[in-house]
Design a protein around this motif. Structure first.
Motif, PDB file in Angstrom:
ATOM      1  N   PRO A 281      46.496  39.994  36.559  1.00 15.68           N
ATOM      2  CA  PRO A 281      47.964  40.075  36.717  1.00 15.68           C
ATOM      3  C   PRO A 281      48.491  41.361  36.078  1.00 15.68           C
ATOM      4  CG  PRO A 281      47.387  38.453  35.045  1.00 15.68           C
ATOM      5  CD  PRO A 281      46.088  38.952  35.608  1.00 15.68           C
ATOM      6  N   ILE A 282      48.317  42.468  36.745  1.00 12.37           N
ATOM      7  CA  ILE A 282      48.586  43.781  36.144  1.00 12.37           C
ATOM      8  C   ILE A 282      50.051  43.921  35.692  1.00 12.37           C
ATOM      9  CG2 ILE A 282      48.514  46.288  36.552  1.00 12.37           C
ATOM     10  CD1 ILE A 282      46.051  45.852  38.263  1.00 12.37           C
ATOM     11  N   PRO A 283      51.060  43.538  36.498  1.00 13.57           N
ATOM     12  CA  PRO A 283      52.442  43.742  36.026  1.00 13.57           C
ATOM     13  C   PRO A 283      52.731  42.989  34.728  1.00 13.57           C
ATOM     14  CG  PRO A 283      52.399  43.217  38.373  1.00 13.57           C
ATOM     15  CD  PRO A 283      51.015  42.998  37.860  1.00 13.57           C
ATOM     16  N   GLU A 284      52.257  41.756  34.623  1.00 16.75           N
ATOM     17  CA  GLU A 284      52.534  40.964  33.422  1.00 16.75           C
ATOM     18  C   GLU A 284      51.776  41.525  32.215  1.00 16.75           C
ATOM     19  OE1 GLU A 284      51.660  39.739  36.361  1.00 16.75           O
ATOM     20  OE2 GLU A 284      53.394  38.570  36.995  1.00 16.75           O
ATOM     21  N   LEU A 285      50.530  41.911  32.430  1.00 19.17           N
ATOM     22  CA  LEU A 285      49.741  42.469  31.321  1.00 19.17           C
ATOM     23  C   LEU A 285      50.340  43.793  30.851  1.00 19.17           C
ATOM     24  CD1 LEU A 285      46.162  41.669  32.683  1.00 19.17           C
ATOM     25  CD2 LEU A 285      47.293  40.593  30.731  1.00 19.17           C
ATOM     26  N   LEU A 286      50.805  44.568  31.816  1.00 22.57           N
ATOM     27  CA  LEU A 286      51.442  45.852  31.482  1.00 22.57           C
ATOM     28  C   LEU A 286      52.692  45.612  30.634  1.00 22.57           C
ATOM     29  CD1 LEU A 286      51.698  48.958  32.045  1.00 22.57           C
ATOM     30  CD2 LEU A 286      53.007  48.344  34.060  1.00 22.57           C
ATOM     31  N   ALA A 287      53.511  44.629  31.046  1.00 21.65           N
ATOM     32  CA  ALA A 287      54.745  44.345  30.302  1.00 21.65           C
ATOM     33  C   ALA A 287      54.410  43.911  28.868  1.00 21.65           C
ATOM     34  CB  ALA A 287      55.544  43.254  31.026  1.00 21.65           C
ATOM     35  N   LEU A 288      53.357  43.113  28.740  1.00 20.99           N
ATOM     36  CA  LEU A 288      52.964  42.661  27.400  1.00 20.99           C
ATOM     37  C   LEU A 288      52.493  43.847  26.546  1.00 20.99           C
ATOM     38  CD1 LEU A 288      52.479  40.246  25.516  1.00 20.99           C
ATOM     39  CD2 LEU A 288      50.208  40.020  26.532  1.00 20.99           C
ATOM     40  N   ALA A 289      51.708  44.720  27.175  1.00 21.10           N
ATOM     41  CA  ALA A 289      51.223  45.902  26.436  1.00 21.10           C
ATOM     42  C   ALA A 289      52.409  46.754  25.979  1.00 21.10           C
ATOM     43  CB  ALA A 289      50.287  46.724  27.317  1.00 21.10           C
ATOM     44  N   ARG A 290      53.383  46.946  26.854  1.00 18.82           N
ATOM     45  CA  ARG A 290      54.558  47.754  26.488  1.00 18.82           C
ATOM     46  C   ARG A 290      55.330  47.071  25.355  1.00 18.82           C
ATOM     47  NH1 ARG A 290      52.112  51.046  27.915  1.00 18.82           N
ATOM     48  NH2 ARG A 290      51.998  52.093  29.909  1.00 18.82           N
ATOM     49  N   TRP A 295      48.067  50.328  24.250  1.00 15.99           N
ATOM     50  CA  TRP A 295      47.586  51.154  25.373  1.00 15.99           C
ATOM     51  C   TRP A 295      47.234  50.206  26.514  1.00 15.99           C
ATOM     52  CZ3 TRP A 295      46.688  56.581  25.169  1.00 15.99           C
ATOM     53  CH2 TRP A 295      46.043  57.118  26.283  1.00 15.99           C
ATOM     54  N   PHE A 296      47.557  50.609  27.751  1.00 10.82           N
ATOM     55  CA  PHE A 296      47.209  49.776  28.909  1.00 10.82           C
ATOM     56  C   PHE A 296      46.259  50.549  29.819  1.00 10.82           C
ATOM     57  CE2 PHE A 296      48.036  47.781  33.094  1.00 10.82           C
ATOM     58  CZ  PHE A 296      47.608  46.510  32.757  1.00 10.82           C
ATOM     59  N   HIS A 297      45.025  50.055  29.870  1.00 16.26           N
ATOM     60  CA  HIS A 297      43.994  50.714  30.683  1.00 16.26           C
ATOM     61  C   HIS A 297      43.632  49.811  31.865  1.00 16.26           C
ATOM     62  CE1 HIS A 297      40.336  52.997  31.659  1.00 16.26           C
ATOM     63  NE2 HIS A 297      39.661  51.862  31.649  1.00 16.26           N
ATOM     64  N   VAL A 298      43.407  50.422  33.015  1.00 16.20           N
ATOM     65  CA  VAL A 298      42.974  49.655  34.185  1.00 16.20           C
ATOM     66  C   VAL A 298      41.551  50.066  34.545  1.00 16.20           C
ATOM     67  CG1 VAL A 298      43.367  49.231  36.643  1.00 16.20           C
ATOM     68  CG2 VAL A 298      45.310  49.339  35.068  1.00 16.20           C
ATOM     69  N   ASP A 299      40.649  49.085  34.561  1.00 15.40           N
ATOM     70  CA  ASP A 299      39.300  49.346  35.051  1.00 15.40           C
ATOM     71  C   ASP A 299      39.329  49.135  36.562  1.00 15.40           C
ATOM     72  OD1 ASP A 299      36.724  49.496  35.822  1.00 15.40           O
ATOM     73  OD2 ASP A 299      35.929  48.066  34.352  1.00 15.40           O
ATOM     74  N   GLY A 300      39.485  50.267  37.255  1.00 18.40           N
ATOM     75  CA  GLY A 300      39.539  50.215  38.713  1.00 18.40           C
ATOM     76  C   GLY A 300      38.270  50.749  39.329  1.00 18.40           C
ATOM     77  N   ALA A 301      37.145  50.631  38.591  1.00 18.00           N
ATOM     78  CA  ALA A 301      35.892  51.197  39.099  1.00 18.00           C
ATOM     79  C   ALA A 301      35.623  50.690  40.509  1.00 18.00           C
ATOM     80  CB  ALA A 301      34.744  50.837  38.172  1.00 18.00           C
ATOM     81  N   TYR A 302      35.791  49.392  40.680  1.00 14.84           N
ATOM     82  CA  TYR A 302      35.587  48.858  42.031  1.00 14.84           C
ATOM     83  C   TYR A 302      36.853  48.983  42.885  1.00 14.84           C
ATOM     84  CZ  TYR A 302      35.880  45.042  45.468  1.00 14.84           C
ATOM     85  OH  TYR A 302      36.122  44.298  46.577  1.00 14.84           O
ATOM     86  N   GLY A 303      37.978  48.442  42.379  1.00 14.28           N
ATOM     87  CA  GLY A 303      39.067  48.159  43.313  1.00 14.28           C
ATOM     88  C   GLY A 303      40.244  49.102  43.342  1.00 14.28           C
ATOM     89  N   ALA A 304      40.273  50.126  42.476  1.00 14.62           N
ATOM     90  CA  ALA A 304      41.500  50.938  42.393  1.00 14.62           C
ATOM     91  C   ALA A 304      41.919  51.481  43.756  1.00 14.62           C
ATOM     92  CB  ALA A 304      41.313  52.087  41.405  1.00 14.62           C
ATOM     93  N   PHE A 305      40.955  51.995  44.525  1.00 10.01           N
ATOM     94  CA  PHE A 305      41.327  52.612  45.812  1.00 10.01           C
ATOM     95  C   PHE A 305      41.751  51.567  46.842  1.00 10.01           C
ATOM     96  CE2 PHE A 305      38.440  55.740  43.838  1.00 10.01           C
ATOM     97  CZ  PHE A 305      39.374  56.755  43.690  1.00 10.01           C
ATOM     98  N   ALA A 320      49.927  52.020  38.650  1.00 14.66           N
ATOM     99  CA  ALA A 320      50.579  53.334  38.591  1.00 14.66           C
ATOM    100  C   ALA A 320      51.264  53.571  37.251  1.00 14.66           C
ATOM    101  CB  ALA A 320      51.597  53.449  39.716  1.00 14.66           C
ATOM    102  N   ASP A 321      51.602  52.498  36.541  1.00 15.95           N
ATOM    103  CA  ASP A 321      52.291  52.653  35.252  1.00 15.95           C
ATOM    104  C   ASP A 321      51.352  52.528  34.057  1.00 15.95           C
ATOM    105  OD1 ASP A 321      54.884  53.133  36.221  1.00 15.95           O
ATOM    106  OD2 ASP A 321      55.064  51.013  36.758  1.00 15.95           O
ATOM    107  N   ALA A 322      50.049  52.478  34.318  1.00 16.72           N
ATOM    108  CA  ALA A 322      49.088  52.342  33.212  1.00 16.72           C
ATOM    109  C   ALA A 322      49.023  53.633  32.398  1.00 16.72           C
ATOM    110  CB  ALA A 322      47.711  52.004  33.778  1.00 16.72           C
ATOM    111  N   ASP A 323      48.388  53.541  31.215  1.00 15.36           N
ATOM    112  CA  ASP A 323      48.145  54.743  30.407  1.00 15.36           C
ATOM    113  C   ASP A 323      46.880  55.457  30.865  1.00 15.36           C
ATOM    114  OD1 ASP A 323      50.320  54.505  28.437  1.00 15.36           O
ATOM    115  OD2 ASP A 323      49.312  52.617  27.967  1.00 15.36           O
ATOM    116  N   SER A 324      45.958  54.684  31.413  1.00 14.72           N
ATOM    117  CA  SER A 324      44.721  55.307  31.897  1.00 14.72           C
ATOM    118  C   SER A 324      44.084  54.411  32.963  1.00 14.72           C
ATOM    119  CB  SER A 324      43.732  55.533  30.748  1.00 14.72           C
ATOM    120  OG  SER A 324      43.542  54.341  30.012  1.00 14.72           O
ATOM    121  N   ILE A 325      43.310  55.053  33.825  1.00 15.16           N
ATOM    122  CA  ILE A 325      42.603  54.319  34.890  1.00 15.16           C
ATOM    123  C   ILE A 325      41.192  54.905  34.994  1.00 15.16           C
ATOM    124  CG2 ILE A 325      42.519  53.729  37.358  1.00 15.16           C
ATOM    125  CD1 ILE A 325      45.485  54.277  37.571  1.00 15.16           C
TER     126      ILE A 325
END
Ligand SMILES: Cc1ncc(COP(=O)(O)O)c(C=O)c1O
Length: 516
Positions: A281-290, A295-305, A320-325
């Motif tokens: 749940p990226i939006p909710e996790l991002l809001a919690l991190a903020r 720091w909010f990192h997304v492991d998009g090794a498989y699915g980012a694209f 798109a609003d993460a600190d790193s991908i």
């Protein structure tokens, strides 16, 4: 070379005195180089080999039916004392390497997350080797550096990252995530980790904590281990029935850690977990991190694209609003193996972690010049971006969107076939292009252990019969499922049909024989 090798120093020029005429040294002949006609002849044969490796997919198995003994006997030959002719080498590759290889590009290679290599990317690797660029220092590789910078820009654009973000290529998703972990630690520790290490100044460093789901790839655990943060620095947050990270558990674990004197520094969300391809749940996790200043990192090794495909879960876009991908062109951009990227939103953060101004690397500066060696721990670096740059130019964002959508639709088709087939059951939700299912013949109903063994036997048998390569998925209750990941532009609906029907038939056959 014989004399020189046995009588060291005999062929070396003697020391000279000022004004003395220095004779040319005796040197062995150069026999490593090729003239143009040799290049064309041998190069043509290598191209023939590459074409053979990249076509006639139905004429070959996804993996060879062989043994360690056979592969050892046919591949190993001992270090040659004298060189062989290039024609003999290519004969050997045709005879042994080609038939004894596994083919990720086969339309029914579904194991792990290994994609079909796009042909222009294969040739891009050839060109990168021929040019032999080292995009490390700008002055050594201006064009290659610019290609890498532009490819990073395109990846940022595809994933919705802002212009000022920076990035760097590395070898794979594991490395791309580890590179991000270094930046996360350095930015978030609250002391100068580069200088003082994890103990901190005066040994007052606080234990740092990073949160991922219990479905995360092991690279995050490896990262904190190699960074000296200790295995406990990563907390595995339980997941819900959809295999997504549970926010309530996450909050609870963070609070517990703070009470115990540790410092939460980052949340890592999966843009496609390795086992199920589930998007957290990226939006909710991002809001919690903020909210908590993490720091909010997304492991998009498989699915980012996957974000390019219309049918991908919309919550993927919040990366798109993460600190790193971390993302992996050698997975879902179909680049030949050896291309991943780390994106960091904060400009200068990569250099703050990796920059070294070595005294022996002094040069004249120029505005806009980037030395990519300052963005990772590689000094000499292969020109990885070329194959990705070429493929993106060849097919464009829309071409990729179509192929990724095709993969997702094929996975949804496989899931529907499983649901519609008595004896097959879905074992996890499908978000992107990974399907987990089980073969459950009525004759084995309720026999948990035997059913688990059956799944592994089916995987093995699909491989042994040369039908398909799939992998296993561990389920939360400890049981096992079949797992197919479709990141292949060659896969067709008939491959999904064959996979579903063959898994059932083999499962029933094995169950009837009781031999597994
Ligand atoms: C979510 C995730 N992260 C990291 C990795 C590691 O990527 P690589 O195998 O390219 O090093 C994988 C590989 O499957 C993955 O699925």
């Amino acid at each position: 070379l014989g004399d020189i090798a046995t009588d060291r120093g005999a062929g070396l020029p003697a020391d000279a005195s000022p004004g003395q005429q220095v004779p040319r040294p005796d040197l062995p002949e150069i026999d490593f180089d090729w003239d143009e006609s040799t290049w064309r002849h041998i190069g043509g044969r290598f191209l023939d080999l590459s074409v053979a490796a990249m076509t006639d997919w139905e004429g070959r198995r996804p993996t060879p039916d062989t043994s360690v003994k056979e592969v050892g006997e046919r591949i190993r030959s001992g270090l040659p004392a004298q060189g062989e002719g290039a024609d003999a080498l290519i004969d050997g590759l045709e005879a042994d390497l080609l038939p004894l290889s596994g083919y990720h590009g086969h339309p029914r290679w579904f194991a792990y997350i290994t994609s079909s290599a796009v042909p222009i990317g294969v040739l891009g690797d050839l060109a990168a080797s021929a040019l032999n660029q080292n995009p490390s220092l700008w002055r050594a590789a201006p064009a290659a550096t610019m290609v890498e910078l532009e490819t990073i820009d395109w990846i940022k654009e595809m994933l919705g990252f802002p212009d000022e973000a920076e990035g760097i290529f590395s070898s794979g998703g594991q490395m791309a995530n580890i590179l991000a972990h270094v930046v996360i630690r350095d930015q978030m520790a609250g002391w100068d980790v580069r200088r003082y290490g994890m103990a901190g100044p005066d040994g007052k460093g606080v234990p740092l904590r990073i949160y991922t789901s219990d479905q995360a790839h092991y690279c995050h655990h490896q990262a904190v281990e190699v960074l000296g943060m200790g295995r406990d620095a990563v907390r595995d947050v339980p997941t819900d029935d959809n295999r997504q990270m549970r926010l309530d558990s996450l909050v609870q674990m963070m609070d517990e850690d703070v009470r115990a004197g540790a410092r939460p520094i980052a949340i890592i969300a999966a843009a496609g977990t390795v086992i199920n391809g589930v998007v957290d749940p990226i939006p909710e996790l991002l809001a919690l991190a903020r909210d908590r200043g993490l720091w909010f990192h997304v492991d998009g090794a498989y699915g980012a694209f996957g974000v390019l495909a219309p049918s991908a879960p919309p919550r993927l876009r919040a990366m798109a609003d993460a600190d790193s991908i971390a993302c992996d062109p050698h997975k879902w951009l179909y680049a030949p193996i050896g291309a991943a990227a780390t994106l960091i939103r904060k400009p200068g953060a990569l250099q703050a972690s990796y920059g070294f101004k070595a005294r022996y690397l002094q040069y004249v500066d120029e505005p806009g010049r980037v030395d990519l060696a300052e963005r990772s721990m590689e000094n000499t670096r292969p020109f990885r971006a070329l194959k990705v740059w070429l493929a993106l130019r060849a097919y464009g964002r829309e071409g990729y969107a179509r192929m990724l959508e095709r993969n997702i639709r094929l996975a949804a088709y496989l899931a529907a076939l499983v649901q519609a087939t008595p004896g097959l059951v879905m074992a996890a939700p499908r978000d992107l292009s990974i399907v987990n299912w089980r073969v459950e013949p009525a004759s084995l109903a309720g026999q948990k252990e035997r059913l688990d063994r059956l799944q592994l036997a089916v995987i093995h048998e699909l491989e042994r019969r040369g039908i398909a390569i799939i992998s296993n998925a561990p389920l939360p209750d400890g049981s096992t499922a079949l797992r197919a990941c479709i990141v292949n532009f060659r896969t067709r609906p008939e491959d999904m049909e064959l996979l579903a029907s063959a898994s059932l038939e083999i499962g029933e056959e094995l169950a009837a024989a009781g031999d597994f």
